[in-house]
Motif scaffolding. Structure first.
Motif, PDB file in Angstrom:
ATOM      1  N   SER A   1     -12.180 -75.194  30.850  1.00 16.90           N
ATOM      2  CA  SER A   1     -13.403 -74.180  30.877  1.00 16.90           C
ATOM      3  C   SER A   1     -13.835 -73.581  32.483  1.00 16.90           C
ATOM      4  O   SER A   1     -13.535 -74.502  33.178  1.00 16.90           O
ATOM      5  N   LYS A   2     -14.277 -72.738  32.574  1.00 21.99           N
ATOM      6  CA  LYS A   2     -15.017 -71.854  33.834  1.00 21.99           C
ATOM      7  C   LYS A   2     -15.788 -70.989  33.470  1.00 21.99           C
ATOM      8  O   LYS A   2     -15.535 -70.076  32.753  1.00 21.99           O
ATOM      9  N   GLY A   3     -17.113 -71.317  33.824  1.00 19.62           N
ATOM     10  CA  GLY A   3     -18.137 -70.374  33.286  1.00 19.62           C
ATOM     11  C   GLY A   3     -18.187 -70.259  31.735  1.00 19.62           C
ATOM     12  O   GLY A   3     -18.085 -71.171  30.923  1.00 19.62           O
ATOM     13  N   GLN A   4     -17.990 -69.032  31.478  1.00 16.29           N
ATOM     14  CA  GLN A   4     -18.130 -68.727  29.888  1.00 16.29           C
ATOM     15  C   GLN A   4     -16.589 -68.726  29.049  1.00 16.29           C
ATOM     16  O   GLN A   4     -16.392 -68.565  27.905  1.00 16.29           O
ATOM     17  N   SER A   5     -15.530 -68.875  29.933  1.00 10.35           N
ATOM     18  CA  SER A   5     -14.281 -68.807  29.697  1.00 10.35           C
ATOM     19  C   SER A   5     -13.663 -70.171  29.135  1.00 10.35           C
ATOM     20  O   SER A   5     -14.200 -71.257  29.948  1.00 10.35           O
ATOM     21  N   SER A   6     -12.925 -70.290  28.279  1.00  7.08           N
ATOM     22  CA  SER A   6     -12.272 -71.737  27.820  1.00  7.08           C
ATOM     23  C   SER A   6     -11.141 -71.515  27.077  1.00  7.08           C
ATOM     24  O   SER A   6     -10.492 -70.282  26.975  1.00  7.08           O
ATOM     25  N   GLY A   7     -10.460 -72.406  26.873  1.00  6.18           N
ATOM     26  CA  GLY A   7      -9.097 -72.769  26.204  1.00  6.18           C
ATOM     27  C   GLY A   7      -8.658 -74.075  25.838  1.00  6.18           C
ATOM     28  O   GLY A   7      -9.444 -75.019  26.232  1.00  6.18           O
ATOM     29  N   THR A   8      -7.892 -74.418  24.801  1.00  5.96           N
ATOM     30  CA  THR A   8      -7.418 -75.508  24.274  1.00  5.96           C
ATOM     31  C   THR A   8      -6.030 -75.715  24.296  1.00  5.96           C
ATOM     32  O   THR A   8      -5.301 -74.885  24.226  1.00  5.96           O
ATOM     33  N   GLY A   9      -5.587 -76.944  24.065  1.00  8.02           N
ATOM     34  CA  GLY A   9      -4.209 -77.156  23.938  1.00  8.02           C
ATOM     35  C   GLY A   9      -3.997 -78.624  23.694  1.00  8.02           C
ATOM     36  O   GLY A   9      -5.090 -79.523  23.589  1.00  8.02           O
ATOM     37  N   GLN A  10      -2.622 -79.025  23.661  1.00  8.70           N
ATOM     38  CA  GLN A  10      -2.287 -80.580  23.617  1.00  8.70           C
ATOM     39  C   GLN A  10      -0.966 -80.812  24.734  1.00  8.70           C
ATOM     40  O   GLN A  10      -0.565 -79.914  24.993  1.00  8.70           O
ATOM     41  N   ILE A  11      -1.002 -81.951  25.001  1.00 11.98           N
ATOM     42  CA  ILE A  11      -0.070 -82.539  25.912  1.00 11.98           C
ATOM     43  C   ILE A  11       0.552 -83.681  25.671  1.00 11.98           C
ATOM     44  O   ILE A  11      -0.112 -84.501  25.032  1.00 11.98           O
ATOM     45  N   ARG A  12       1.978 -83.781  25.456  1.00 16.28           N
ATOM     46  CA  ARG A  12       2.612 -85.185  25.113  1.00 16.28           C
ATOM     47  C   ARG A  12       3.067 -85.906  26.325  1.00 16.28           C
ATOM     48  O   ARG A  12       3.979 -85.331  26.973  1.00 16.28           O
ATOM     49  N   LEU A  13       2.599 -86.745  26.619  1.00 19.97           N
ATOM     50  CA  LEU A  13       2.811 -87.737  27.952  1.00 19.97           C
ATOM     51  C   LEU A  13       3.944 -88.764  27.472  1.00 19.97           C
ATOM     52  O   LEU A  13       4.002 -89.193  26.547  1.00 19.97           O
ATOM     53  N   GLU A  14       5.106 -88.769  28.218  1.00 20.82           N
ATOM     54  CA  GLU A  14       6.170 -89.521  28.277  1.00 20.82           C
ATOM     55  C   GLU A  14       6.229 -90.574  29.164  1.00 20.82           C
ATOM     56  O   GLU A  14       6.169 -90.154  30.661  1.00 20.82           O
ATOM     57  N   PRO A  15       6.762 -91.803  28.957  1.00 23.73           N
ATOM     58  CA  PRO A  15       6.883 -92.712  30.158  1.00 23.73           C
ATOM     59  C   PRO A  15       7.838 -92.198  31.199  1.00 23.73           C
ATOM     60  O   PRO A  15       8.911 -91.789  31.210  1.00 23.73           O
ATOM     61  N   ALA A  16       7.249 -92.478  32.508  1.00 22.98           N
ATOM     62  CA  ALA A  16       8.107 -92.307  33.822  1.00 22.98           C
ATOM     63  C   ALA A  16       8.375 -90.624  33.808  1.00 22.98           C
ATOM     64  O   ALA A  16       9.493 -90.534  34.447  1.00 22.98           O
ATOM     65  N   GLN A  17       7.737 -89.772  33.369  1.00 16.95           N
ATOM     66  CA  GLN A  17       7.990 -88.338  33.434  1.00 16.95           C
ATOM     67  C   GLN A  17       6.804 -87.720  33.571  1.00 16.95           C
ATOM     68  O   GLN A  17       5.621 -87.764  33.268  1.00 16.95           O
ATOM     69  N   THR A  18       7.068 -86.497  34.419  1.00 17.76           N
ATOM     70  CA  THR A  18       5.900 -85.491  34.396  1.00 17.76           C
ATOM     71  C   THR A  18       6.270 -84.463  33.462  1.00 17.76           C
ATOM     72  O   THR A  18       7.310 -83.935  33.281  1.00 17.76           O
ATOM     73  N   VAL A  19       5.031 -84.081  32.766  1.00 23.08           N
ATOM     74  CA  VAL A  19       5.030 -83.212  31.682  1.00 23.08           C
ATOM     75  C   VAL A  19       3.945 -81.929  32.086  1.00 23.08           C
ATOM     76  O   VAL A  19       3.010 -82.467  32.647  1.00 23.08           O
ATOM     77  N   THR A  20       4.425 -80.770  31.953  1.00 20.99           N
ATOM     78  CA  THR A  20       3.927 -79.824  32.587  1.00 20.99           C
ATOM     79  C   THR A  20       3.497 -78.778  31.298  1.00 20.99           C
ATOM     80  O   THR A  20       4.172 -78.707  30.398  1.00 20.99           O
ATOM     81  N   GLN A  21       1.967 -78.756  31.062  1.00 19.81           N
ATOM     82  CA  GLN A  21       1.323 -77.642  30.124  1.00 19.81           C
ATOM     83  C   GLN A  21       0.941 -76.548  30.709  1.00 19.81           C
ATOM     84  O   GLN A  21      -0.159 -76.683  31.813  1.00 19.81           O
ATOM     85  N   THR A  22       1.220 -74.993  30.154  1.00 25.13           N
ATOM     86  CA  THR A  22       0.310 -74.047  30.761  1.00 25.13           C
ATOM     87  C   THR A  22      -0.481 -73.558  30.007  1.00 25.13           C
ATOM     88  O   THR A  22      -0.008 -73.248  28.683  1.00 25.13           O
ATOM     89  N   LEU A  23      -1.730 -73.426  30.183  1.00 23.25           N
ATOM     90  CA  LEU A  23      -2.770 -72.776  29.193  1.00 23.25           C
ATOM     91  C   LEU A  23      -3.184 -71.521  29.574  1.00 23.25           C
ATOM     92  O   LEU A  23      -3.456 -71.578  30.988  1.00 23.25           O
ATOM     93  N   THR A  24      -3.638 -70.597  28.737  1.00 17.69           N
ATOM     94  CA  THR A  24      -4.305 -69.518  29.162  1.00 17.69           C
ATOM     95  C   THR A  24      -5.808 -69.561  28.974  1.00 17.69           C
ATOM     96  O   THR A  24      -6.370 -70.011  27.826  1.00 17.69           O
ATOM     97  N   ILE A  25      -6.508 -69.304  30.059  1.00 17.76           N
ATOM     98  CA  ILE A  25      -8.115 -69.117  29.616  1.00 17.76           C
ATOM     99  C   ILE A  25      -8.674 -67.860  29.297  1.00 17.76           C
ATOM    100  O   ILE A  25      -8.249 -66.914  29.952  1.00 17.76           O
ATOM    101  N   GLN A  26      -9.468 -67.604  28.495  1.00 16.28           N
ATOM    102  CA  GLN A  26      -9.947 -66.443  28.081  1.00 16.28           C
ATOM    103  C   GLN A  26     -11.651 -66.334  27.563  1.00 16.28           C
ATOM    104  O   GLN A  26     -12.079 -67.614  27.494  1.00 16.28           O
TER     105      GLN A  26
END
Length: 121
Positions: A96-121
């Protein structure tokens, strides 16, 4: 003198398999789960200053204890924020930023870096 050397050699040969079994546990690597959330606008431009909340209620750990997990961060100039968690999980992501927002999910894995890109609207 020769019998002492033989005894030491026998002890070392007997102990070697045990030492080999113990060494991997002593050198266990960090198992932290790293989440990187990138926030972009509808034109795919990075958005700075976005509040990012990663959370999940009622996660049960390996010891059977249930807990709520929550961590908040703010995106940098490149639209990214990085958070570290000690255990794997599937977390909800709210941005969230001001009136804009977005949602999603991310699956975390041991000893890994997981990247998620979300669009704010």
């Amino acid at each position: 003198m020769k019998t002492i050397k033989n005894k030491i050699l026998i002890i070392l040969l007997v102990m070697a398999p045990f030492l080999v079994c113990l060494l991997p546990s002593c050198s266990q690597k960090n198992q932290d789960c790293i989440a990187v959330v990138h926030v972009v606008d509808v034109n795919q431009n990075p958005v700075a200053g976005v509040k990012v909340l990663l959370h999940k209620d009622g996660i049960t750990g390996p010891n059977g204890v249930s807990a709520n997990v929550s961590q908040t961060g703010t995106t940098d100039a490149g639209g990214a924020v990085t958070m570290t968690f000690p255990l794997p999980a599937v977390l909800d992501v709210n941005i969230s930023k001001g009136q804009s927002s977005g949602t999603g999910q991310i699956r975390l894995e041991p000893a890994q870096t997981v990247t998620q890109t979300l669009t704010i609207q």
